[in-house]
Design a protein around this motif. Sequence first.
Motif, PDB file in Angstrom:
ATOM      1  N   GLY A 177       0.797  -1.223   0.000  1.00 34.67           N
ATOM      2  CA  GLY A 177       0.000   0.000   0.000  1.00 34.67           C
ATOM      3  C   GLY A 177       0.825   1.267   0.000  1.00 34.67           C
ATOM      4  N   GLY A 178       2.093   1.182  -0.333  1.00 34.60           N
ATOM      5  CA  GLY A 178       2.943   2.364  -0.385  1.00 34.60           C
ATOM      6  C   GLY A 178       3.218   2.808  -1.805  1.00 34.60           C
ATOM      7  N   VAL A 179       4.344   3.503  -1.972  1.00 31.13           N
ATOM      8  CA  VAL A 179       4.745   4.055  -3.261  1.00 31.13           C
ATOM      9  C   VAL A 179       6.204   3.691  -3.499  1.00 31.13           C
ATOM     10  N   GLU A 180       6.520   3.242  -4.744  1.00 31.77           N
ATOM     11  CA  GLU A 180       7.894   2.893  -5.092  1.00 31.77           C
ATOM     12  C   GLU A 180       8.282   3.584  -6.404  1.00 31.77           C
ATOM     13  N   LEU A 181       9.555   3.966  -6.488  1.00 33.46           N
ATOM     14  CA  LEU A 181      10.097   4.579  -7.701  1.00 33.46           C
ATOM     15  C   LEU A 181      11.279   3.727  -8.159  1.00 33.46           C
ATOM     16  N   LEU A 182      11.098   3.004  -9.277  1.00 31.05           N
ATOM     17  CA  LEU A 182      12.100   2.073  -9.781  1.00 31.05           C
ATOM     18  C   LEU A 182      12.691   2.600 -11.086  1.00 31.05           C
ATOM     19  N   SER A 183      13.856   2.066 -11.457  1.00 31.71           N
ATOM     20  CA  SER A 183      14.493   2.494 -12.703  1.00 31.71           C
ATOM     21  C   SER A 183      15.372   1.383 -13.248  1.00 31.71           C
ATOM     22  N   THR A 184      15.586   1.421 -14.566  1.00 29.58           N
ATOM     23  CA  THR A 184      16.494   0.489 -15.246  1.00 29.58           C
ATOM     24  C   THR A 184      17.301   1.258 -16.274  1.00 29.58           C
ATOM     25  N   LEU A 185      18.464   0.699 -16.637  1.00 29.60           N
ATOM     26  CA  LEU A 185      19.335   1.286 -17.655  1.00 29.60           C
ATOM     27  C   LEU A 185      19.634   0.207 -18.683  1.00 29.60           C
ATOM     28  N   SER A 186      19.493   0.551 -19.970  1.00 28.10           N
ATOM     29  CA  SER A 186      19.595  -0.466 -21.019  1.00 28.10           C
ATOM     30  C   SER A 186      21.015  -0.991 -21.206  1.00 28.10           C
ATOM     31  N   ASP A 187      22.050  -0.204 -20.889  1.00 29.95           N
ATOM     32  CA  ASP A 187      23.435  -0.636 -21.128  1.00 29.95           C
ATOM     33  C   ASP A 187      24.341   0.019 -20.101  1.00 29.95           C
ATOM     34  N   SER A 188      25.215  -0.779 -19.505  1.00 36.06           N
ATOM     35  CA  SER A 188      26.134  -0.250 -18.491  1.00 36.06           C
ATOM     36  C   SER A 188      27.506   0.076 -19.060  1.00 36.06           C
ATOM     37  N   GLU A 189      27.797  -0.333 -20.311  1.00 37.27           N
ATOM     38  CA  GLU A 189      29.092  -0.042 -20.929  1.00 37.27           C
ATOM     39  C   GLU A 189      28.871   0.442 -22.362  1.00 37.27           C
ATOM     40  N   PRO A 190      28.294   1.621 -22.518  1.00 34.18           N
ATOM     41  CA  PRO A 190      28.020   2.109 -23.877  1.00 34.18           C
ATOM     42  C   PRO A 190      29.267   2.675 -24.535  1.00 34.18           C
TER      43      PRO A 190
END
Length: 587
Positions: free
Chosen positions: A127-140
């Motif tokens: 019942g809370g709020v979350e802010l998630l993230s992803t990155l497509s490439d770590s070695e561009p």
Amino acid sequence: MRLFRLLSIVLMLLTSVQLHAAISSQIDRNVVEQGQTFLLMLSFTQNDLRGVDLSPLEEDFEIISRSHQSGTSIINGELKTSTKLIITLAPKRAGKLEVPAVSLNSQQSQSHEIEVKPVKQLSAVDGGVELLSTLSDSEPRVQQPIIYQMNLVLGQRIYNASFQEPTIKQGKALIQPLGEQRQYRQTLNGREMLVVEQSWLIIPQQSGALNIEGAKLSAEIRNVNGSIDPFRRMNDPRAVRRIYLSADSYTVEVTPIPKSFSGRDWIAATDLSLKSEMSSDDWKVGEPVTRIITLQAKGIGQDQLPEIVLPSLLGIKQYAAKPVYEQDQKNNELGVTMTQEITIIPSQQGEVILPEVKLPWWNTETNKEEVAILPKQAINVLPSDLGNFTESTEHSPNTLKENTPIEEIAPSSVQNKQSITPVSPSQLSADYPATKEWAASYRSWILIFVMVVVGGILGSIITILFYKRSRSSVGDSTLHNAQQNSSVSRSLNTLQKACKSNDPHRARDALLTWGRVALDCKHLNSLQQKLPSDVRDLINELNSCCYDKARRDWKGDKLWRAIQGYDLKGGKCKLDHLEPLVPRMGC
């Protein structure tokens, strides 16, 4: 002694003036929980507060609101005015924080210390709020786009929310939103939650460390404190509390461009391919053929696609249209397709070799250079069915000189990487005096065509008004059909006049207009695919007369009879048989 007393009096007066002009401040409490607000009250001895600098507060606190109060008092016969500035602040993080001093006209208030107790944030499932993230490439690589995707998962409703997009704290990169914000519902552990998704495209501009600070959210949620009245109004500060969430930040290592890369333009992608298609395999002198080149790539955006440079060739003329781009995002990967359409007109018979085209690119998955290839093609150009083709390729203003890149005929914008476009008649007439008369005639027909289009628009407006007044009960579909039939009728009328006057340029424009309104064809190549083979030959003959200035004697009666006899619903000509084309000199 008298001098000492005088100096003491002056010093006391200066001190009292300074104390009188100083800024006094206080806070309403010293301990708060994370998400709660507190008040900072500043008292000034002047009314003009436009010079107050509140920027030091914004590092650790969010300014929720502010108000001011003014008062006047008379003490011992002396009139005194004061102004009080009341600021509502919300801490951005937990811990012991310092409320910094506020300055006005080189005067400063005192600072204060406040303790912010941490509050455990509930997960979205609870019942809370979350802010998630992803990155497509770590070695561009340099100039290789990477996608930063943020997902806001809401297990409860939020109010007065504001986003802050990711920022670059170290390194150099371009960052821009990728597509529109998307919302959808998702069920986890039996609880339905709202998910807000937003992506950003980040393009590194130099090698080295790149620090990406995550997106941030500031919002209000209902206060679940048991001592709070559940029926309290939402505009009561005690009924809500403010939350601050930060998505994950990333530090990636941007790899430089390999020195071994042999391409003219740096292209880093996960996949890239080239292919070429011809509208016809039967090439004839003076008859246009459309070549369509398609470039497909993954892991790269349309801004990173290079120009396709085609070498010029003796014996053919090339006219390139603007490329069309289609960009999409799927499974956190960027994909793009570029379509380049080129009109080719052979000017002499015999074998023509379309040379091989190579496009080097760097495969980021295998970390190796690869080459996309358009193989060379040998084309046998047949003589024209309409007679001998006598135009000289040496003196033709549209003929490409040997080893002249196609950009000179159709220059492109280097800055925006736009497509190559054909030379206008006004440019040709400036370089070649022999075409001035033709260019003037071309502009005259353009003017006539504009007048016809304006007349058609006015006719459409009158027709719509007439139908609205006389047949108000007719449905939208009937009105649309009437308008389309009217447009087809007008285009046929224009085509008939052009064919009767044997004007190839005007007939070609009218034929294009008819193809758009009747068969939804945007160019002659797609129109030819929907018409019988006999009509295609007539259109090829029309094209030849429009492009080749040596041919003047064009007769439009056959084309008009063919189009007039075409059955739009049946997709075939009503006439049993079209008269065969008779080869002759000229058109």
